[in-house]
Scaffold this active site. Structure first.
Site, PDB file in Angstrom:
ATOM      1  N   HIS A 182      73.798   2.830  10.372  1.00  0.00           N
ATOM      2  CA  HIS A 182      74.762   2.743  11.468  1.00  0.00           C
ATOM      3  C   HIS A 182      76.177   2.641  10.900  1.00  0.00           C
ATOM      4  O   HIS A 182      76.362   2.081   9.819  1.00  0.00           O
ATOM      5  CB  HIS A 182      74.483   1.505  12.322  1.00  0.00           C
ATOM      6  N   SER A 242      72.962   1.958  17.820  1.00  0.00           N
ATOM      7  CA  SER A 242      72.033   3.035  17.471  1.00  0.00           C
ATOM      8  C   SER A 242      72.259   4.249  18.381  1.00  0.00           C
ATOM      9  O   SER A 242      72.278   5.398  17.916  1.00  0.00           O
ATOM     10  CB  SER A 242      70.597   2.517  17.621  1.00  0.00           C
ATOM     11  N   ARG A 256      64.834  -3.797  22.348  1.00  0.00           N
ATOM     12  CA  ARG A 256      65.490  -4.114  21.072  1.00  0.00           C
ATOM     13  C   ARG A 256      66.804  -4.801  21.411  1.00  0.00           C
ATOM     14  O   ARG A 256      67.373  -4.522  22.493  1.00  0.00           O
ATOM     15  CB  ARG A 256      65.739  -2.769  20.373  1.00  0.00           C
ATOM     16  N   GLY A 313      65.796   5.496  12.093  1.00  0.00           N
ATOM     17  CA  GLY A 313      66.072   4.536  11.026  1.00  0.00           C
ATOM     18  C   GLY A 313      67.239   4.989  10.174  1.00  0.00           C
ATOM     19  O   GLY A 313      67.235   4.802   8.969  1.00  0.00           O
ATOM     20  N   ARG A 314      68.246   5.549  10.818  1.00  0.00           N
ATOM     21  CA  ARG A 314      69.391   6.006  10.020  1.00  0.00           C
ATOM     22  C   ARG A 314      70.455   4.912   9.950  1.00  0.00           C
ATOM     23  O   ARG A 314      70.503   4.019  10.809  1.00  0.00           O
ATOM     24  CB  ARG A 314      69.973   7.309  10.585  1.00  0.00           C
ATOM     25  N   ARG A 363      59.519   6.154  19.626  1.00  0.00           N
ATOM     26  CA  ARG A 363      58.822   7.192  18.860  1.00  0.00           C
ATOM     27  C   ARG A 363      57.852   6.558  17.876  1.00  0.00           C
ATOM     28  O   ARG A 363      56.711   7.007  17.745  1.00  0.00           O
ATOM     29  CB  ARG A 363      59.842   8.085  18.135  1.00  0.00           C
ATOM     30  N   LYS A 408      66.168   4.303  22.043  1.00  0.00           N
ATOM     31  CA  LYS A 408      66.530   3.712  20.745  1.00  0.00           C
ATOM     32  C   LYS A 408      65.844   2.373  20.483  1.00  0.00           C
ATOM     33  O   LYS A 408      66.243   1.610  19.600  1.00  0.00           O
ATOM     34  CB  LYS A 408      68.069   3.551  20.613  1.00  0.00           C
ATOM     35  N   GLY A 409      64.810   2.106  21.272  1.00  0.00           N
ATOM     36  CA  GLY A 409      64.105   0.836  21.097  1.00  0.00           C
ATOM     37  C   GLY A 409      63.061   0.896  19.988  1.00  0.00           C
ATOM     38  O   GLY A 409      62.649  -0.132  19.455  1.00  0.00           O
ATOM     39  N   GLY A 410      62.608   2.116  19.673  1.00  0.00           N
ATOM     40  CA  GLY A 410      61.504   2.284  18.719  1.00  0.00           C
ATOM     41  C   GLY A 410      60.335   2.980  19.403  1.00  0.00           C
ATOM     42  O   GLY A 410      59.185   2.850  18.995  1.00  0.00           O
TER      43      GLY A 410
END
Ligand SMILES: Nc1ncnc2c1ncn2[C@@H]1O[C@H](COP(=O)(O)OS(=O)(=O)O)[C@@H](OP(=O)(O)O)[C@H]1O
Length: 387
Positions: A354, A233, A225, A351-352, A148, A144-146
């Site tokens: 929370h 996240s 993050r 990027g959904r 992708r 979940k850090g980014g």
């Protein structure tokens, strides 16, 4: 006794006339050559080669079992094509071989279909060139850090070839052996870097030792993050798969009266970056790591990509001109990648929104993480500016 079969009087067809005339002979040789060339081209384009497909299918099943359906789409595709003289084709594949459901064009454009990696002719192009090599660089975390976003941004680079799905070799599938792992890799030409990303490596005790056994020179990228937003996240992702999940507060706190943080909950534990890094530093020197700020990857993707390319020894190809900020999504997206006609954002699971979490619980978590963050800043030599 001599048995006599009745004679059939069916006339036998005449054999086809063998071309004896020099022109007919030339024409027939020409057509034979065309047939042979067609067959070779057919084989070179991978149609004759069933082995990799079997492997991909097998891997897809494994991922299915793990419920990682999006990754399956990636791996079900034939590996990205690579022709030394066809960068546009190569980039088209690279850009479109992301998690199929994860990459949308902005606005109304539909996500790429599973078949998106085939060039426009519909004919898969051979993946015969190059060699499957172990990765020289891995994005090892954090979930979940980014990760992708970083991998997809890197894949624009012509000298980077990456596995789309997460191989999970050094955590889940180590017993499958190194050859299994290598087979998952895309083919590369000399000078190109093979990469993969599996964010759970960062928190897997055995991963650094295993990776070092394979190659202690591997470059390691960690996208970090703010551990509080990372935890939320992570929770959001689990909640999306399991709507009956207890509240964030009840999972994060041991009990509401004590306000103590439950460090056995993975969403909390993953954020103890200093602890996980300590484990990795037992096997790899700090110089092998690059820490990417997940926040800056959103606010200044080109700047962060500059650092990443420098670290990997790559020419700075990915730059400002590749990004635009998509107001609807609230994130940077890729402008037309070379060889593709449309811009791309990551998919809906990236990027959904929370869920709302009480400010007291968030503050409690912030206080909890503070000393770990400070320690992590010292170890990494970078201040990420988390509260
Ligand atoms: N450009 C762009 N587009 C969309 N999302 C972006 C981007 N850059 C970073 N991010 C952030 O990436 C978060 C998901 O992180 P990962 O890709 O590491 O997740 S995962 O571990 O692979 O599931 C995801 O987390 P959430 O916002 O919680 O969905 C995003 O904040």
């Amino acid at each position: 006794m001599h048995i006599q079969f009745p004679r059939t009087h069916l006339p036998l067809p005449d054999p086809p006339p063998f071309p004896t005339h020099p022109i007919s002979l030339k024409i027939s040789v020409f057509f034979t050559m065309v047939l042979i060339f067609t067959y070779f081209f057919y084989c070179l384009t991978g149609f004759c080669d069933s082995a990799p497909r079997t492997l991909y299918r097998q891997q897809a099943l494994e991922y299915d079992v793990l419920g990682d359906h999006r990754s399956v789409l990636d791996d079900l595709r034939p590996p990205a094509r690579l022709l030394p003289d066809a960068p546009a084709l190569r980039n088209r594949t690279v850009a479109s071989s992301t998690d199929a459901g994860q990459v949308d064009a902005p606005g109304q454009l539909p996500p790429l279909s599973d078949k998106g990696s085939a060039p426009s002719s519909g004919m898969p192009v051979s993946n015969t060139f190059g060699t499957k090599r172990f990765p020289q660089a891995i994005i090892i975390g954090v979930k979940k850090g980014g990760t992708r976003a970083l991998l997809e941004f890197l894949r624009i680079h012509p000298d980077v070839r990456a596995v789309g799905a997460e191989p999970h070799f050094f955590d889940r599938f180590y017993d499958r052996g190194l050859e299994w792992y290598r087979t998952l890799m895309p083919r590369t030409l000399d000078g190109q870097i093979t990469m993969e990303k599996t964010p759970s490596y960062f928190v897997t005790k055995e991963a650094p030792g295993r990776l070092c056994t394979l190659n202690c020179q591997t470059k390691l990228i960690v996208v970090v993050r703010d551990p509080v937003t990372r935890a939320v996240s992570d929770y959001t992702q689990t909640l999306s798969k399991n709507p009956g999940l207890p509240s964030f507060q009840s999972l994060a706190l041991k009990n509401s009266s004590s306000g103590l943080i439950d460090t056995t909950w993975s969403a909390v534990r993953i954020g103890l970056y200093a602890k996980h890094l300590e484990n990795w530093l037992q096997h790899f020197p700090l110089s092998h790591f690059l820490f990417v700020s997940g926040e800056r990857l959103v606010s200044d993707p080109a700047g962060e990509m500059g650092r990443v390319q420098d670290f990997l020894g790559l020419k700075r190809v990915v730059s400002d001109k590749h990004f635009y900020f998509n107001q609807t999504k609230g994130f940077p997206c890729l402008k037309k990648p070379e060889g593709s006609s449309r811009p791309r954002c990551l998919g809906k699971s990236k990027g959904r929104p929370h869920p709302d979490i009480s400010s007291e619980v968030l503050q409690r978590l912030r206080d909890f993480y503070r000393p770990f963050n400070q320690r992590f800043y010292q170890m990494s030599g970078q201040d990420f500016g988390w509260e």
